[in-house]
Write a protein that holds these residues in place. Structure first.
Motif, PDB file in Angstrom:
ATOM      1  N   ASP A  38       0.859  -1.169   0.000  1.00 20.58           N
ATOM      2  CA  ASP A  38       0.000   0.000   0.000  1.00 20.58           C
ATOM      3  C   ASP A  38       0.906   1.234   0.000  1.00 20.58           C
ATOM      4  OD1 ASP A  38      -2.164   1.647   0.122  1.00 20.58           O
ATOM      5  OD2 ASP A  38      -2.901   0.916   2.058  1.00 20.58           O
ATOM      6  N   VAL A  39       1.039   1.866  -1.154  1.00 20.80           N
ATOM      7  CA  VAL A  39       2.011   2.931  -1.364  1.00 20.80           C
ATOM      8  C   VAL A  39       1.292   4.273  -1.524  1.00 20.80           C
ATOM      9  CG1 VAL A  39       3.718   3.801  -3.012  1.00 20.80           C
ATOM     10  CG2 VAL A  39       3.718   1.390  -2.394  1.00 20.80           C
ATOM     11  N   ILE A  40       1.857   5.304  -0.913  1.00 23.43           N
ATOM     12  CA  ILE A  40       1.379   6.674  -1.095  1.00 23.43           C
ATOM     13  C   ILE A  40       2.474   7.430  -1.836  1.00 23.43           C
ATOM     14  CG2 ILE A  40       0.667   8.801   0.041  1.00 23.43           C
ATOM     15  CD1 ILE A  40      -0.115   7.026   2.469  1.00 23.43           C
ATOM     16  N   LEU A  41       2.160   7.901  -3.029  1.00 21.73           N
ATOM     17  CA  LEU A  41       3.131   8.639  -3.830  1.00 21.73           C
ATOM     18  C   LEU A  41       3.143  10.110  -3.423  1.00 21.73           C
ATOM     19  CD1 LEU A  41       2.395   7.167  -7.376  1.00 21.73           C
ATOM     20  CD2 LEU A  41       4.121   6.427  -5.719  1.00 21.73           C
ATOM     21  N   VAL A  42       4.346  10.666  -3.260  1.00 23.48           N
ATOM     22  CA  VAL A  42       4.499  12.074  -2.905  1.00 23.48           C
ATOM     23  C   VAL A  42       5.599  12.706  -3.746  1.00 23.48           C
ATOM     24  CG1 VAL A  42       3.684  11.858  -0.517  1.00 23.48           C
ATOM     25  CG2 VAL A  42       6.109  11.553  -1.006  1.00 23.48           C
ATOM     26  N   CYS A  43       5.431  13.974  -4.030  1.00 21.32           N
ATOM     27  CA  CYS A  43       6.500  14.774  -4.620  1.00 21.32           C
ATOM     28  C   CYS A  43       6.597  16.030  -3.758  1.00 21.32           C
ATOM     29  CB  CYS A  43       6.203  15.146  -6.069  1.00 21.32           C
ATOM     30  SG  CYS A  43       7.502  16.233  -6.753  1.00 21.32           S
ATOM     31  N   PRO A  44       7.549  16.066  -2.833  1.00 15.43           N
ATOM     32  CA  PRO A  44       7.645  17.222  -1.944  1.00 15.43           C
ATOM     33  C   PRO A  44       7.781  18.560  -2.662  1.00 15.43           C
ATOM     34  CG  PRO A  44       9.006  15.442  -1.122  1.00 15.43           C
ATOM     35  CD  PRO A  44       8.530  15.033  -2.496  1.00 15.43           C
ATOM     36  N   GLU A  45       8.479  18.582  -3.789  1.00 15.45           N
ATOM     37  CA  GLU A  45       8.639  19.831  -4.517  1.00 15.45           C
ATOM     38  C   GLU A  45       7.280  20.350  -4.995  1.00 15.45           C
ATOM     39  OE1 GLU A  45      10.513  17.109  -4.964  1.00 15.45           O
ATOM     40  OE2 GLU A  45      12.614  17.664  -5.311  1.00 15.45           O
ATOM     41  N   GLN A  46       6.462  19.458  -5.554  1.00 19.44           N
ATOM     42  CA  GLN A  46       5.136  19.868  -5.997  1.00 19.44           C
ATOM     43  C   GLN A  46       4.255  20.237  -4.805  1.00 19.44           C
ATOM     44  OE1 GLN A  46       4.069  16.609  -8.836  1.00 19.44           O
ATOM     45  NE2 GLN A  46       3.733  18.335 -10.190  1.00 19.44           N
ATOM     46  N   LEU A  47       4.349  19.487  -3.710  1.00 18.68           N
ATOM     47  CA  LEU A  47       3.581  19.812  -2.515  1.00 18.68           C
ATOM     48  C   LEU A  47       3.979  21.178  -1.962  1.00 18.68           C
ATOM     49  CD1 LEU A  47       3.562  16.319  -0.773  1.00 18.68           C
ATOM     50  CD2 LEU A  47       1.581  17.536  -1.714  1.00 18.68           C
ATOM     51  N   GLY A  48       5.193  21.605  -2.255  1.00 17.69           N
ATOM     52  CA  GLY A  48       5.670  22.918  -1.831  1.00 17.69           C
ATOM     53  C   GLY A  48       5.342  24.032  -2.816  1.00 17.69           C
ATOM     54  N   GLY A  49       4.707  23.676  -3.937  1.00 13.60           N
ATOM     55  CA  GLY A  49       4.285  24.691  -4.903  1.00 13.60           C
ATOM     56  C   GLY A  49       5.181  24.866  -6.104  1.00 13.60           C
ATOM     57  N   LEU A  50       6.090  23.926  -6.349  1.00 15.71           N
ATOM     58  CA  LEU A  50       7.011  24.042  -7.482  1.00 15.71           C
ATOM     59  C   LEU A  50       6.643  23.017  -8.559  1.00 15.71           C
ATOM     60  CD1 LEU A  50      10.309  24.319  -5.420  1.00 15.71           C
ATOM     61  CD2 LEU A  50       9.136  26.176  -6.620  1.00 15.71           C
ATOM     62  N   PRO A  51       5.907  23.438  -9.587  1.00 14.27           N
ATOM     63  CA  PRO A  51       5.490  22.501 -10.632  1.00 14.27           C
ATOM     64  C   PRO A  51       6.629  22.162 -11.594  1.00 14.27           C
ATOM     65  CG  PRO A  51       4.766  24.689 -11.205  1.00 14.27           C
ATOM     66  CD  PRO A  51       5.415  24.791  -9.840  1.00 14.27           C
ATOM     67  N   PRO A  52       6.562  20.987 -12.214  1.00 18.69           N
ATOM     68  CA  PRO A  52       7.558  20.664 -13.239  1.00 18.69           C
ATOM     69  C   PRO A  52       7.134  21.267 -14.574  1.00 18.69           C
ATOM     70  CG  PRO A  52       6.133  18.784 -12.875  1.00 18.69           C
ATOM     71  CD  PRO A  52       5.693  19.863 -11.924  1.00 18.69           C
ATOM     72  N   PRO A  53       8.034  21.584 -15.464  1.00 14.35           N
ATOM     73  CA  PRO A  53       9.466  21.648 -15.175  1.00 14.35           C
ATOM     74  C   PRO A  53       9.772  22.894 -14.345  1.00 14.35           C
ATOM     75  CG  PRO A  53       9.054  22.370 -17.417  1.00 14.35           C
ATOM     76  CD  PRO A  53       7.731  21.930 -16.854  1.00 14.35           C
ATOM     77  N   ARG A  54      10.907  22.837 -13.674  1.00 13.35           N
ATOM     78  CA  ARG A  54      11.368  23.936 -12.820  1.00 13.35           C
ATOM     79  C   ARG A  54      12.891  23.931 -12.846  1.00 13.35           C
ATOM     80  NH1 ARG A  54       8.956  19.982  -9.931  1.00 13.35           N
ATOM     81  NH2 ARG A  54      10.355  18.622  -8.782  1.00 13.35           N
ATOM     82  N   PRO A  55      13.518  25.025 -12.480  1.00 12.21           N
ATOM     83  CA  PRO A  55      14.976  25.028 -12.440  1.00 12.21           C
ATOM     84  C   PRO A  55      15.483  23.981 -11.437  1.00 12.21           C
ATOM     85  CG  PRO A  55      14.122  27.265 -12.250  1.00 12.21           C
ATOM     86  CD  PRO A  55      12.952  26.334 -12.121  1.00 12.21           C
TER      87      PRO A  55
END
Length: 145
Positions: A38-55
């Protein structure tokens, strides 16, 4: 019936295109894990407001700085806190996170010069999870048994 323990996993490792360059870091071992746990996927950068692509960004002098010299420490901290909130809500005890990342790296991260040099250290999210007694496994260390 006993419920499976939930595991946090960096979304990029599951093939989600959330990496700084808009791509992913799909990992065959993680894909096997998705089928069994049972896996929960996270992207901390996106959760912090930084969408891809980003520097791209690296940690230098306890700050997260992009290759365009922008300080994004606040966004990385917000993403780490949101990731921790998710972990607490679902009683997560283990996370498998992307190696070397300024968010998710464990043990080694890039040195802040954007030269590819590695130094000892942890990413912002990894540090916060470890401080809260959540086991973090680097994607470089992870192997399905």
């Amino acid at each position: 019936m006993k419920s499976k323990k939930k595991i946090l996993v960096s979304a990029c490792l599951a093939g989600v295109n959330c990496k700084y360059n808009g791509r992913n870091n799909e990992n065959s071992e993680v894909l096997k894990l998705l089928e069994k746990e049972d896996v929960i996927l996270v992207c901390p950068e996106q959760l912090g407001g930084l969408p891809p692509p980003r520097p791209c960004a690296e940690i230098k002098d306890n700050k997260v700085i992009t290759n365009e010299n922008r300080d994004v420490t606040c966004e990385y901290m917000k993403g780490a806190k949101e990731t921790l909130n998710i972990a607490k809500k679902y009683h997560v005890k283990k996370a498998i996170l992307k190696s070397k990342s300024p968010s998710c790296g464990k043990g080694t991260i890039y040195d802040g010069t954007f030269s590819g040099k590695l130094i000892d250290g942890n990413g912002i999210t990894t540090s916060l999870l470890l401080q809260n007694h959540i086991e973090v496994i680097s994607s470089d260390e992870f192997q399905m048994s």
